[in-house]
Motif scaffolding. Structure first.
Motif, PDB file in Angstrom:
ATOM      1  N   ASN A 231       0.826  -1.223   0.000  1.00  0.00           N
ATOM      2  CA  ASN A 231       0.000   0.000   0.000  1.00  0.00           C
ATOM      3  C   ASN A 231       0.857   1.269   0.000  1.00  0.00           C
ATOM      4  O   ASN A 231       0.882   2.018   0.979  1.00  0.00           O
ATOM      5  CB  ASN A 231      -0.935   0.012   1.218  1.00  0.00           C
ATOM      6  CG  ASN A 231      -1.868  -1.180   1.261  1.00  0.00           C
ATOM      7  OD1 ASN A 231      -1.771  -2.074   0.430  1.00  0.00           O
ATOM      8  ND2 ASN A 231      -2.779  -1.200   2.203  1.00  0.00           N
TER       9      ASN A 231
ATOM     10  N   ARG B  92       4.705   2.187   2.637  1.00  0.00           N
ATOM     11  CA  ARG B  92       4.230   1.645   3.911  1.00  0.00           C
ATOM     12  C   ARG B  92       5.116   0.450   4.247  1.00  0.00           C
ATOM     13  O   ARG B  92       5.102  -0.567   3.547  1.00  0.00           O
ATOM     14  CB  ARG B  92       2.780   1.187   3.803  1.00  0.00           C
ATOM     15  CG  ARG B  92       2.348   0.402   5.031  1.00  0.00           C
ATOM     16  CD  ARG B  92       0.893   0.007   5.012  1.00  0.00           C
ATOM     17  NE  ARG B  92       0.582  -0.804   6.194  1.00  0.00           N
ATOM     18  CZ  ARG B  92      -0.635  -1.039   6.617  1.00  0.00           C
ATOM     19  NH1 ARG B  92      -1.667  -0.546   5.984  1.00  0.00           N
ATOM     20  NH2 ARG B  92      -0.844  -1.792   7.689  1.00  0.00           N
TER      21      ARG B  92
ATOM     22  N   TYR C 131       0.207   4.581   8.008  1.00  0.00           N
ATOM     23  CA  TYR C 131       0.002   3.612   6.919  1.00  0.00           C
ATOM     24  C   TYR C 131      -0.826   4.189   5.776  1.00  0.00           C
ATOM     25  O   TYR C 131      -1.373   5.270   5.865  1.00  0.00           O
ATOM     26  CB  TYR C 131      -0.576   2.304   7.441  1.00  0.00           C
ATOM     27  CG  TYR C 131      -1.903   2.323   8.159  1.00  0.00           C
ATOM     28  CD1 TYR C 131      -1.969   2.271   9.540  1.00  0.00           C
ATOM     29  CD2 TYR C 131      -3.107   2.313   7.459  1.00  0.00           C
ATOM     30  CE1 TYR C 131      -3.181   2.233  10.208  1.00  0.00           C
ATOM     31  CE2 TYR C 131      -4.331   2.260   8.118  1.00  0.00           C
ATOM     32  CZ  TYR C 131      -4.361   2.226   9.494  1.00  0.00           C
ATOM     33  OH  TYR C 131      -5.577   2.182  10.145  1.00  0.00           O
ATOM     34  N   ASP C 132      -0.833   3.439   4.687  1.00  0.00           N
ATOM     35  CA  ASP C 132      -1.592   3.761   3.475  1.00  0.00           C
ATOM     36  C   ASP C 132      -1.345   5.188   2.978  1.00  0.00           C
ATOM     37  O   ASP C 132      -2.293   5.980   2.793  1.00  0.00           O
ATOM     38  CB  ASP C 132      -3.099   3.525   3.713  1.00  0.00           C
ATOM     39  CG  ASP C 132      -3.392   2.072   4.055  1.00  0.00           C
ATOM     40  OD1 ASP C 132      -2.466   1.251   3.983  1.00  0.00           O
ATOM     41  OD2 ASP C 132      -4.539   1.769   4.406  1.00  0.00           O
TER      42      ASP C 132
ATOM     43  N   LYS D 147     -17.882  -1.634   2.307  1.00  0.00           N
ATOM     44  CA  LYS D 147     -17.312  -0.286   2.425  1.00  0.00           C
ATOM     45  C   LYS D 147     -16.503   0.014   1.168  1.00  0.00           C
ATOM     46  O   LYS D 147     -16.108  -0.901   0.428  1.00  0.00           O
ATOM     47  CB  LYS D 147     -16.428  -0.149   3.665  1.00  0.00           C
ATOM     48  CG  LYS D 147     -15.291  -1.161   3.766  1.00  0.00           C
ATOM     49  CD  LYS D 147     -14.483  -0.921   5.028  1.00  0.00           C
ATOM     50  CE  LYS D 147     -13.485  -2.037   5.280  1.00  0.00           C
ATOM     51  NZ  LYS D 147     -12.632  -1.795   6.435  1.00  0.00           N
TER      52      LYS D 147
ATOM     53  N   TYR E 267     -10.850  -7.231  -0.785  1.00  0.00           N
ATOM     54  CA  TYR E 267     -10.678  -5.884  -1.349  1.00  0.00           C
ATOM     55  C   TYR E 267     -10.457  -5.972  -2.852  1.00  0.00           C
ATOM     56  O   TYR E 267      -9.495  -6.609  -3.301  1.00  0.00           O
ATOM     57  CB  TYR E 267      -9.446  -5.206  -0.734  1.00  0.00           C
ATOM     58  CG  TYR E 267      -9.648  -4.678   0.669  1.00  0.00           C
ATOM     59  CD1 TYR E 267      -9.838  -5.538   1.739  1.00  0.00           C
ATOM     60  CD2 TYR E 267      -9.623  -3.312   0.917  1.00  0.00           C
ATOM     61  CE1 TYR E 267     -10.012  -5.042   3.028  1.00  0.00           C
ATOM     62  CE2 TYR E 267      -9.786  -2.808   2.206  1.00  0.00           C
ATOM     63  CZ  TYR E 267      -9.984  -3.678   3.255  1.00  0.00           C
ATOM     64  OH  TYR E 267     -10.153  -3.204   4.527  1.00  0.00           O
TER      65      TYR E 267
ATOM     66  N   VAL F 186      -2.538 -10.492   5.071  1.00  0.00           N
ATOM     67  CA  VAL F 186      -4.009 -10.421   5.021  1.00  0.00           C
ATOM     68  C   VAL F 186      -4.417 -10.879   3.617  1.00  0.00           C
ATOM     69  O   VAL F 186      -4.155 -10.199   2.625  1.00  0.00           O
ATOM     70  CB  VAL F 186      -4.527  -8.993   5.278  1.00  0.00           C
ATOM     71  CG1 VAL F 186      -6.053  -8.961   5.186  1.00  0.00           C
ATOM     72  CG2 VAL F 186      -4.074  -8.491   6.643  1.00  0.00           C
TER      73      VAL F 186
ATOM     74  N   VAL G  70      -6.468  -9.163  -0.838  1.00  0.00           N
ATOM     75  CA  VAL G  70      -6.489  -7.700  -0.848  1.00  0.00           C
ATOM     76  C   VAL G  70      -5.750  -7.167  -2.073  1.00  0.00           C
ATOM     77  O   VAL G  70      -4.593  -7.525  -2.313  1.00  0.00           O
ATOM     78  CB  VAL G  70      -5.808  -7.113   0.414  1.00  0.00           C
ATOM     79  CG1 VAL G  70      -5.851  -5.573   0.375  1.00  0.00           C
ATOM     80  CG2 VAL G  70      -6.455  -7.624   1.695  1.00  0.00           C
TER      81      VAL G  70
ATOM     82  N   PHE H 126      -5.138  -3.176  -3.150  1.00  0.00           N
ATOM     83  CA  PHE H 126      -5.391  -1.889  -2.496  1.00  0.00           C
ATOM     84  C   PHE H 126      -4.577  -0.816  -3.222  1.00  0.00           C
ATOM     85  O   PHE H 126      -3.377  -0.638  -2.983  1.00  0.00           O
ATOM     86  CB  PHE H 126      -4.964  -2.021  -1.030  1.00  0.00           C
ATOM     87  CG  PHE H 126      -5.441  -0.911  -0.133  1.00  0.00           C
ATOM     88  CD1 PHE H 126      -6.586  -1.059   0.646  1.00  0.00           C
ATOM     89  CD2 PHE H 126      -4.740   0.282  -0.038  1.00  0.00           C
ATOM     90  CE1 PHE H 126      -7.014  -0.038   1.491  1.00  0.00           C
ATOM     91  CE2 PHE H 126      -5.160   1.308   0.798  1.00  0.00           C
ATOM     92  CZ  PHE H 126      -6.305   1.143   1.569  1.00  0.00           C
TER      93      PHE H 126
ATOM     94  N   ASP I  85      -1.568  -7.299   1.743  1.00  0.00           N
ATOM     95  CA  ASP I  85      -0.839  -6.613   2.825  1.00  0.00           C
ATOM     96  C   ASP I  85       0.587  -7.163   2.968  1.00  0.00           C
ATOM     97  O   ASP I  85       1.155  -7.189   4.069  1.00  0.00           O
ATOM     98  CB  ASP I  85      -1.594  -6.733   4.167  1.00  0.00           C
ATOM     99  CG  ASP I  85      -2.839  -5.843   4.202  1.00  0.00           C
ATOM    100  OD1 ASP I  85      -3.238  -5.306   3.150  1.00  0.00           O
ATOM    101  OD2 ASP I  85      -3.406  -5.676   5.295  1.00  0.00           O
TER     102      ASP I  85
HETATM  103  C1  BMA Z   1      -7.579  -1.611   5.743  1.00  0.00           C
HETATM  104  C2  BMA Z   1      -6.265  -0.863   5.806  1.00  0.00           C
HETATM  105  C3  BMA Z   1      -5.353  -1.303   4.690  1.00  0.00           C
HETATM  106  C4  BMA Z   1      -5.294  -2.802   4.527  1.00  0.00           C
HETATM  107  C5  BMA Z   1      -6.686  -3.397   4.528  1.00  0.00           C
HETATM  108  C6  BMA Z   1      -6.667  -4.916   4.488  1.00  0.00           C
HETATM  109  O1  BMA Z   1      -8.362  -1.326   6.874  1.00  0.00           O
HETATM  110  O2  BMA Z   1      -5.657  -1.114   7.017  1.00  0.00           O
HETATM  111  O3  BMA Z   1      -4.062  -0.859   4.978  1.00  0.00           O
HETATM  112  O4  BMA Z   1      -4.665  -3.118   3.304  1.00  0.00           O
HETATM  113  O5  BMA Z   1      -7.362  -2.991   5.699  1.00  0.00           O
HETATM  114  O6  BMA Z   1      -6.013  -5.452   5.616  1.00  0.00           O
END
Ligand code: BMA
Length: 339
Positions: free
Chosen positions: A49, A64, A108-109, A215, A245, A281, A284, A286, A307
């Motif tokens: 990210n 990050r 982060y991000d 979301k 994601y 994770v 994902v 992102f 992640d």
């Molecule tokens: C989100 C953020 C991102 C992450 C995603 C999946 O809430 O924290 O940084 O990539 O969750 O863990």
């Protein structure tokens, strides 16, 4: 009418691969993904990210980084080609206006957005819980931190690359303090990057598909085109195996970006490769940065995968706009100024 990326966004040496023969997807992955692998540096478990911009004919970014403590922090990285990166050994130091060290407990991000004389960094910072931190630099050596944009809890702060009607504009996604199970995209404006207000709703989660039903959150800084602002964003769904994601896209009105003109019904990219489906994770993709070349219409998107990795995907303005228009749907009150 062909869609034109505004000339300010021209990067001749944009990292690039043509769409593979027989591929009809709206985005395609770099064949050598991931571009940053696990354990890339001593004591660093993962980099993902992250945000990249063209800089002095080469590329620079804010990454990050998660060291073996697993607490995220930000570091500068440099690259000649946008693909092979050298990441600094130390986290970025942020300094207050009065020259006092003002480092976040976690960060982060990040997104990096050039506006006028500065490169602005916005990231998720700790302020009695997550909110949107803001800093600026000219040289990626000295970073001046300015006020946090919002009260807790908020994430996914993304600045527009120019003022609109004289005001800076910031997208964000109000949240809770944990792994938020809700979230829409909002916009706020400021005359000075300090005081943010006139908050409006931009886009809501949902739509006819499931991939964005939990979301949504903005990705790279919006790209200016003659159709409006092209916004890549992440959409999240919940499954038996946790959150997934994906990447979607939308066009926001050029003068009133709280109005959504088009929004993708189906995702543009979803976790399908091992480096996206398996990691710290799983599942994902992102996106945090997009580099464009106005002349050729090429767009390179940097995204975090699982992640754990930094990866790269490509599209062109014609392909993504055609996809968006074919797969367009209105969700809720997206086409209204969200008061
Ligand atoms: C989100 C953020 C991102 C992450 C995603 C999946 O809430 O924290 O940084 O990539 O969750 O863990």
């Amino acid at each position: 009418m062909a869609t034109i990326i505004k000339a300010a966004n021209s990067c001749k040496n944009i990292p690039w691969q043509n769409q593979p023969e027989g591929n009809h997807d709206p985005m395609w992955r770099y064949s050598e993904n991931p571009i940053i692998n696990r354990n890339p540096l001593k004591g660093v478990a993962r980099i993902f990210n992250s945000a990249v911009v063209p800089y002095e004919g080469e590329f620079i970014g804010v990454f990050r980084v998660e060291s073996n403590s697993t607490i995220p922090h930000l570091r500068v990285g440099r690259s000649k080609n946008g693909i092979d990166w050298t990441i600094e050994e130390k986290p970025i130091d942020f300094w207050s206006e009065d020259k006092v060290l003002w480092n976040p407990n976690y960060a982060y991000d990040p997104r990096v957005i050039p506006i006028e004389d500065f490169y602005y960094v916005v990231w998720c910072t700790d302020f009695y819980g997550p909110t949107v931190g803001v800093a600026r630099t000219k040289d990626f050596k000295h970073f001046e931190r300015i006020e946090n944009a919002f009260l807790p809890f908020n994430r996914n702060g993304v600045l527009f690359p120019r003022r609109i009607d004289g005001k800076y504009k910031l997208l964000s996604r109000p949240s809770d303090s944990g792994h938020t199970p809700f979230g829409d995209i909002f916009i706020s404006e400021s005359m000075d990057m300090i005081y943010w207000g006139k908050h409006r709703h931009v886009m809501e989660k949902g739509g006819s598909g499931w991939w964005q039903n939990l979301k949504i959150g903005s990705g790279p800084s919006p790209i200016e085109t003659n159709e409006g602002w092209l916004l890549f964003y992440h959409g999240v769904t919940n499954t038996c195996n946790g959150f997934v994601y994906s990447i979607g896209c939308a066009i926001l009105d050029i003068d009133e970006p709280s109005i959504v003109k088009y929004r993708s019904k189906d995702f543009c990219l979803t976790p399908e490769r091992t480096y996206e489906e398996v990691g710290f994770v799983p599942n994902v993709v992102f996106p945090c940065a997009a580099i464009t070349d106005a002349d050729s219409g090429k767009i390179a998107i940097y995204y975090g995968a699982a992640d754990s990795y930094v990866a790269l995907a490509f599209t062109t303005i014609d392909i993504i706009i055609a996809y968006l228009k074919e797969n367009h749907e209105i969700v809720g009150k997206d086409q209204k100024i969200g008061k």
